[in-house]
Design an enzyme around this catalytic site. Structure first.
Site, PDB file in Angstrom:
ATOM      1  N   ASN A 182      34.923  43.651  42.336  1.00 40.80           N
ATOM      2  CA  ASN A 182      35.062  42.887  43.580  1.00 40.80           C
ATOM      3  C   ASN A 182      35.635  43.686  44.750  1.00 40.80           C
ATOM      4  OD1 ASN A 182      37.645  42.937  42.643  1.00 40.80           O
ATOM      5  ND2 ASN A 182      38.000  40.733  42.749  1.00 40.80           N
TER       6      ASN A 182
ATOM      7  N   GLU B 163      53.842  46.298  43.338  1.00 39.61           N
ATOM      8  CA  GLU B 163      52.614  47.099  43.309  1.00 39.61           C
ATOM      9  C   GLU B 163      52.715  48.313  44.228  1.00 39.61           C
ATOM     10  OE1 GLU B 163      49.870  43.168  42.294  1.00 39.61           O
ATOM     11  OE2 GLU B 163      49.618  44.175  44.226  1.00 39.61           O
TER      12      GLU B 163
ATOM     13  N   THR C 253      38.352  35.829  45.009  1.00 37.90           N
ATOM     14  CA  THR C 253      38.183  36.819  43.927  1.00 37.90           C
ATOM     15  C   THR C 253      36.723  36.954  43.519  1.00 37.90           C
ATOM     16  OG1 THR C 253      40.383  36.207  43.119  1.00 37.90           O
ATOM     17  CG2 THR C 253      38.962  37.418  41.589  1.00 37.90           C
TER      18      THR C 253
ATOM     19  N   LYS D  13      38.505  49.477  45.255  1.00 37.64           N
ATOM     20  CA  LYS D  13      38.229  49.686  43.834  1.00 37.64           C
ATOM     21  C   LYS D  13      37.060  50.660  43.600  1.00 37.64           C
ATOM     22  CE  LYS D  13      40.071  45.158  42.512  1.00 37.64           C
ATOM     23  NZ  LYS D  13      39.881  43.989  41.618  1.00 37.64           N
TER      24      LYS D  13
ATOM     25  N   ARG E 218      44.682  38.261  52.170  1.00 37.37           N
ATOM     26  CA  ARG E 218      43.841  37.506  51.233  1.00 37.37           C
ATOM     27  C   ARG E 218      42.730  36.750  51.968  1.00 37.37           C
ATOM     28  NH1 ARG E 218      45.575  37.510  46.036  1.00 37.37           N
ATOM     29  NH2 ARG E 218      44.978  35.391  45.482  1.00 37.37           N
TER      30      ARG E 218
ATOM     31  N   TYR F 192      47.876  46.102  35.634  1.00 37.81           N
ATOM     32  CA  TYR F 192      47.352  44.744  35.434  1.00 37.81           C
ATOM     33  C   TYR F 192      47.956  44.075  34.195  1.00 37.81           C
ATOM     34  CZ  TYR F 192      43.827  45.092  39.154  1.00 37.81           C
ATOM     35  OH  TYR F 192      43.191  45.171  40.367  1.00 37.81           O
TER      36      TYR F 192
ATOM     37  N   ARG G 104      35.060  40.940  50.550  1.00 31.79           N
ATOM     38  CA  ARG G 104      34.379  40.741  49.258  1.00 31.79           C
ATOM     39  C   ARG G 104      32.978  40.170  49.451  1.00 31.79           C
ATOM     40  NH1 ARG G 104      39.832  38.777  46.229  1.00 31.79           N
ATOM     41  NH2 ARG G 104      40.343  40.720  45.150  1.00 31.79           N
TER      42      ARG G 104
ATOM     43  N   HIS H  28      41.450  45.000  45.915  1.00 34.15           N
ATOM     44  CA  HIS H  28      42.570  44.220  45.391  1.00 34.15           C
ATOM     45  C   HIS H  28      43.493  43.867  46.552  1.00 34.15           C
ATOM     46  CE1 HIS H  28      46.032  43.059  42.971  1.00 34.15           C
ATOM     47  NE2 HIS H  28      46.757  43.823  43.764  1.00 34.15           N
TER      48      HIS H  28
HETATM   49  P1  CMP Z   1      42.304  41.476  41.526  1.00 34.72           P
HETATM   50  O1  CMP Z   1      42.620  40.736  42.770  1.00 34.72           O
HETATM   51  O2  CMP Z   1      42.382  42.950  41.548  1.00 34.72           O
HETATM   52  O3  CMP Z   1      43.270  40.943  40.354  1.00 34.72           O
HETATM   53  C1  CMP Z   1      42.862  40.790  39.014  1.00 34.72           C
HETATM   54  C2  CMP Z   1      41.435  41.161  38.797  1.00 34.72           C
HETATM   55  O4  CMP Z   1      40.889  40.713  37.589  1.00 34.72           O
HETATM   56  C3  CMP Z   1      40.589  40.494  39.845  1.00 34.72           C
HETATM   57  O5  CMP Z   1      40.814  41.070  41.091  1.00 34.72           O
HETATM   58  C4  CMP Z   1      39.194  40.673  39.269  1.00 34.72           C
HETATM   59  O6  CMP Z   1      38.630  41.928  39.590  1.00 34.72           O
HETATM   60  C5  CMP Z   1      39.486  40.628  37.784  1.00 34.72           C
HETATM   61  N1  CMP Z   1      38.995  39.371  37.242  1.00 34.72           N
HETATM   62  C6  CMP Z   1      39.471  38.137  37.496  1.00 34.72           C
HETATM   63  N2  CMP Z   1      38.748  37.211  36.828  1.00 34.72           N
HETATM   64  C7  CMP Z   1      37.813  37.887  36.122  1.00 34.72           C
HETATM   65  C8  CMP Z   1      36.772  37.494  35.242  1.00 34.72           C
HETATM   66  N3  CMP Z   1      36.575  36.206  34.932  1.00 34.72           N
HETATM   67  N4  CMP Z   1      36.008  38.461  34.709  1.00 34.72           N
HETATM   68  C9  CMP Z   1      36.226  39.769  35.003  1.00 34.72           C
HETATM   69  N5  CMP Z   1      37.215  40.196  35.849  1.00 34.72           N
HETATM   70  C10 CMP Z   1      37.979  39.272  36.406  1.00 34.72           C
END
Ligand code: CMP
Length: 140
Positions: free
Chosen positions: A114, A128, A93, A11, A87, A51, A104, A117
């Site tokens: 984070n 995707e 996450t 990212k 994962r 998304y 992460r 993805h």
């Molecule tokens: P990702 O695995 O890319 O899939 C969805 C993304 O949404 C996740 O990683 C985070 O970067 C983002 N995300 C999930 N929860 C939150 C949150 N509470 N606030 C901001 N971003 C979020």
């Protein structure tokens, strides 16, 4: 559906921090083969589309803005049990909950920014991957 491929993005936060090389090294040392890869930037429209599943979430606007804020590295990775194993390699996450040594835990700064993805299912990995790559860009 095959269970040997997943999709990832490094990212914008991790790209800005200069962590592309370190993250790719972790991915390869984790036993994943890179079968497709590109350095690119998502428009806000494309990030919103990618998304779309999170459209109703309160963080959707922030997520779209962040994911279109700078370049990313998109890649398709191959390994047995790819989705689940990737994962595990990247961790939770929220980096505050990510196990030590995970990508992460090492490179993410917040739940929004984070670092990487990883697809959450074989079905989404296929969706995707085809969002970012055509068949001629995948070298299995
Ligand atoms: P990702 O695995 O890319 O899939 C969805 C993304 O949404 C996740 O990683 C985070 O970067 C983002 N995300 C999930 N929860 C939150 C949150 N509470 N606030 C901001 N971003 C979020």
């Amino acid at each position: 559906m095959s269970n040997n491929r997943t999709f990832t993005m490094i990212k914008p936060d991790a790209v800005r921090a200069g962590n592309i090389g370190a993250i790719l090294k972790d991915i390869q040392e984790g036993g994943f083969k890179i079968v497709a890869m590109k350095y690119t930037k998502l428009s806000a429209e494309k990030a919103g589309e990618f998304y779309a599943i999170h459209k109703a979430r309160p963080f959707y606007g922030e997520l779209v803005e962040f994911m279109s804020s700078g370049p990313i590295v998109a890649a398709i990775l191959e390994k047995d049990n790819a989705v689940e194993d990737f994962r595990k390699l990247i961790g939770s996450t929220n980096p505050a909950d990510a196990a030590p040594g995970t990508i992460r835990a090492k490179y993410a700064t917040s739940i929004g920014e984070n670092a990487v993805h990883g697809s959450d299912s074989d079905e989404n990995a296929a969706i995707e991957s085809s969002f970012h790559f055509s068949g001629t860009e995948i070298f299995g």
